[in-house]
Design an enzyme around this catalytic site. Structure first.
Site, short mmCIF file in Angstrom:
data_model
loop_
_atom_site.label_atom_id
_atom_site.label_comp_id
_atom_site.label_asym_id
_atom_site.label_seq_id
_atom_site.Cartn_x
_atom_site.Cartn_y
_atom_site.Cartn_z
NE ARG A 60 -2.71 0.23 3.12
CZ ARG A 60 -2.33 0.50 4.32
NH1 ARG A 60 -1.77 1.78 4.42
NH2 ARG A 60 -2.35 -0.25 5.30
CE1 TYR A 113 -17.06 10.14 -16.63
CE2 TYR A 113 -16.67 10.46 -14.46
CZ TYR A 113 -17.30 9.53 -15.39
OH TYR A 113 -17.42 7.96 -15.34
CG ASP A 186 -10.78 14.91 -15.90
OD1 ASP A 186 -10.02 14.39 -16.45
OD2 ASP A 186 -11.91 14.39 -15.32
CE LYS A 211 -13.13 6.49 -18.84
NZ LYS A 211 -13.35 7.71 -18.31
C1 LIG Z 1 -13.96 8.18 -16.83
C2 LIG Z 1 -13.88 9.80 -16.42
C3 LIG Z 1 -13.70 9.91 -15.04
C4 LIG Z 1 -13.36 8.89 -13.90
O1 LIG Z 1 -12.63 7.95 -14.07
P1 LIG Z 1 -13.20 6.42 -13.65
O2 LIG Z 1 -11.73 5.69 -13.84
O3 LIG Z 1 -14.16 5.69 -14.42
O4 LIG Z 1 -13.25 6.41 -12.21
C5 LIG Z 1 -13.30 11.09 -14.51
N1 LIG Z 1 -13.10 12.16 -15.53
C6 LIG Z 1 -13.36 12.12 -17.09
C7 LIG Z 1 -13.33 13.12 -17.98
C8 LIG Z 1 -13.64 10.77 -17.43
O5 LIG Z 1 -13.92 10.53 -18.83
#
Ligand SMILES: *Cc1c(COP(=O)(O)O)cnc(C)c1O
Length: 393
Positions: A60, A113, A186, A211
């Protein structure tokens, strides 16, 4: 604490793809294995009490596979530190805990998001944080929504999801810093290959590595990257103290995906451009949202702050919600699924899928919108799939 393996550090002056392939990727000292091994272990042998090898004690706190990914992520965003987590939202949660305390205010774009909005609205607001949203394309609206003594976080997402709105990162950084807020970007939709918010003055970058960074729709993950030592220290402590870490297999898969990020992003961008060229002005569509279109309201800013325009496109379908749903349900190569950024093309209906959690809020998505994540297949096949499906609507 970041246990860098003892090999020549990958210098910032090297190109993006060189860093993607080599940063944190030190061949195994024992066997010479070119691909760093996957350390599937929860704990580490001590040579006498407290006698840690290379500082590793318990997974961890740190695991060499996670360290390799964190080094790679920091190198790609041009940050001093990166921390990886079990998901994008776990990364966001940890970062927000590090930055906010009860009584503080967070200002977010009105099209972030859906899961980010839900996290703040349903988890942090009940703990005493106040949340407001504003149209981030309108700098006067942002200025008016900032609260000089209370706004501690300005949360930016560009391009946004699903309408591909582009906001001016450098301008928002200036506004946020005027009131002493930490500016978080983000960067999931662009990936560090297309856009580097830290170089535009942002304090922190977050990612859903699920992603584009992972890129193969086979692993969840998230990341926080920063050069601010104080923030890094708090996030590092919470990563250890709260424990939403990425597991070693997840970290290893993400690292493998990242090595091809640049070539994938070029191909995603090529294919998206081909799709946009084929669909723009199509009689069954009211609009094509893509920052690469000169008619897109954020095109000039996108040109300035992005290398290319990426693989995400949204379509407003002329026949309304029914036609939009039929389109989303009828393509053959574009798979109907949540998520984005993988090698395979996906299609989604945001108002009931990715954005179901923001129905009835200011972030609600129009019901005639369909979102495409354009993959790396052959562009002709993707275009044919969409045109044939539109013909049948
Ligand atoms: C998918 C996504 C998230 C969240 O991420 P997870 O891996 O699904 O928890 C946050 N911001 C954006 C722009 C996303 O597309």
């Amino acid at each position: 604490m970041n246990h860098l393996p003892g090999k020549k550090p990958v210098s910032d002056s090297l190109g993006f793809s060189t860093r993607a392939v080599h940063a944190g990727q030190v061949p195994d000292a024992t066997t010479g294995s070119v691909t760093p091994p996957l350390h599937l272990t929860s704990t580490f042998l001590q040579d006498g009490i407290g006698g840690f090898r290379s500082g590793y004690e318990y997974a961890r706190a740190a695991n060499p596979t996670r360290d390799a990914l964190q080094t790679q992520l920091a190198a790609l965003e041009g940050g001093a530190r990166a921390y990886s987590f079990a998901s994008g939202l776990a990364a966001e949660d940890t970062l927000l805990r590090a930055l906010l305390k009860p009584g503080d205010h967070i200002l977010m774009g009105n099209d972030v998001y859906g899961g980010t909005h839900r996290l703040v609205n349903r988890v942090f607001v009940p703990w005493g944080i106040s949340l407001s949203t504003a149209e981030f394309g309108d700098l006067d609206a942002v200025r008016a929504a900032l609260r000089p003594d209370a706004t501690k976080v300005l949360w930016v997402e560009t391009p946004s999801n699903p309408l591909m709105k582009v906001t001016d990162i450098a301008a928002l950084v200036e506004l946020g810093h005027e009131v002493g807020a930490t500016v978080v970007v983000d960067n999931t939709f662009a990936s560090p290959y297309l856009q580097q918010p830290l170089s535009l003055g942002a304090d922190v970058v977050v990612h859903s590595t699920t992603k584009y960074l992972g890129g193969h729709s086979d692993v969840l993950g998230g990341a926080v990257v920063t050069s601010d030592e104080e923030i890094a220290e708090r996030v590092g402590f919470l990563q250890f103290g709260v424990g939403a870490v990425s597991g070693p297999l997840d970290a290893w898969l993400t690292t493998r995906g990242i090595k091809t990020l640049a070539v994938r992003m070029e191909r995603h961008s090529d294919n998206a451009e081909a799709v946009v060229a084929a669909l723009e002005g199509h009689p069954k569509l009211d609009a094509v949202y893509y920052p690469g279109l000169p008619t897109h309201p954020g095109h000039d800013i996108a040109k300035r702050q992005m290398r290319r325009f990426g693989g995400m496109i949204s379509l407003a379908v002329k026949g309304g919600p029914d036609a939009a749903r039929r389109l989303a349900e009828s393509t053959s190569l574009f798979l109907l699924a949540e998520s984005l950024g993988g090698v395979e093309s996906l299609i989604g209906y945001p108002s009931e899928m990715t954005h179901a959690s923001v129905r009835g809020t200011a972030l609600e998505v129009p019901e005639n919108v369909v979102r495409l994540s354009v993959g790396i297949e052959d562009a002709d096949d993707l275009v044919a799939d969409l045109l044939e499906t539109l013909d049948r609507l």
